[in-house]
Write an enzyme that holds these catalytic residues in place. Sequence first.
Site, PDB file in Angstrom:
ATOM      1  N   ARG A 123       0.758   0.883  -0.963  1.00 17.99           N
ATOM      2  CA  ARG A 123      -0.008   2.060  -0.507  1.00 17.99           C
ATOM      3  C   ARG A 123       0.388   3.225  -1.383  1.00 17.99           C
ATOM      4  NH1 ARG A 123      -0.545   4.117   5.629  1.00 17.99           N
ATOM      5  NH2 ARG A 123      -2.002   2.377   5.585  1.00 17.99           N
TER       6      ARG A 123
ATOM      7  N   LYS B  43      11.955   9.733  -9.571  1.00 17.41           N
ATOM      8  CA  LYS B  43      12.543  10.157 -10.859  1.00 17.41           C
ATOM      9  C   LYS B  43      11.486  10.185 -11.949  1.00 17.41           C
ATOM     10  CE  LYS B  43      16.442   7.223  -9.721  1.00 17.41           C
ATOM     11  NZ  LYS B  43      16.983   5.945 -10.158  1.00 17.41           N
TER      12      LYS B  43
HETATM   13  N1   CP Z   1      -4.234   2.130  10.254  1.00 12.33           N
HETATM   14  C1   CP Z   1      -3.230   2.454   9.418  1.00 12.33           C
HETATM   15  O1   CP Z   1      -3.339   2.374   8.189  1.00 12.33           O
HETATM   16  O2   CP Z   1      -2.084   2.853  10.062  1.00 12.33           O
HETATM   17  P1   CP Z   1      -0.732   3.226   9.320  1.00 12.33           P
HETATM   18  O3   CP Z   1      -0.989   4.470   8.509  1.00 12.33           O
HETATM   19  O4   CP Z   1       0.290   3.445  10.410  1.00 12.33           O
HETATM   20  O5   CP Z   1      -0.367   2.087   8.422  1.00 12.33           O
END
Ligand code: CP
Length: 305
Positions: free
Chosen positions: A101, A80
């Site tokens: 991430r 959003k």
């Molecule tokens: N090695 C690694 O970062 O794998 P993923 O993208 O599955 O987390």
Amino acid sequence: MANLINILDLSVEEIDRLMDLADDIMADPEKYNESCKHKILATLFFEPSTRTRLSFESAMLSLGGEVLGFSEAASSSSAKGESVADTITVVSGYSDIIAMRHPKEGAPVIGAEHALVPIINAGDGGHYHPTQTLADLLTIRHELGRMSGLKIGVCGDLKFGRTVHSLIEAMSRYDDNEFYLISPEELKLPGFVKNEYIIDKNIPYKETGSLEDCIGELDILYMTRVQRERFFNEEDYLRLRDCFILTEEKMKDAREDMIVMHPLPRVNEIQTAVDKDKRACYFKQTVYGKYMRMALILKLLEVEV
Ligand code: CP
């Protein structure tokens, strides 16, 4: 409060202690199974993952803690338009430690500026992936018994491969290592890694487009996937995706004590026939990754067992 944004946030001595702790956890996991009771790990994954997210979650559950989070940006309020800063500020109130991430390089730095709890970079765009490197270092120590005097071949997408960037940073701090940078011209190692961590440190290196030419010299062959999600056009990806494929035939030219590593996921770059070769270590790497993440969580939460 400590964060892990870049592998260089940890000294070599701290990494050694984390590896010792991971070894102790592996030897006696029960000793640690309540060490993070009532602690909560948030896993905020704005980009897909199997190993990193699930090994973090498995690590926290094995320490007796709890986990919450999301596995895609679409199921969070970033869809959003919420900023990383606001997301992290809010989740800091729900958790004791955050692994994030994000597809944008540097996003975890913004996260760390706004967090009230430790932040772990679980991969930021084509930049860095320090916890994969922790898994890689423990793999090297277990499988080869040393971190120095190694000929390290990194092969494939060295431009966008964040695991390679963090690995080179880390291995450049040990003595007498040499790098073989094996890639097509378009996917060469970027200057921000090559200049600072290889050239400025006078570390011997060779750049080549041929795996065959150097495989016989290597102690470590670190294969990588061509990172489709970072390409601007599909045509370039299709042209480059199969630039290196490790086969049983090529493994015949490698030393008997060489190890093959790969952060995974694998697409085409290692034939499945290589999996049964005793030198293939990439599935072991995933297991070492869980124990290093357990050790890291304990360190960042300052839990003594
Ligand atoms: N090695 C690694 O970062 O794998 P993923 O993208 O599955 O987390």
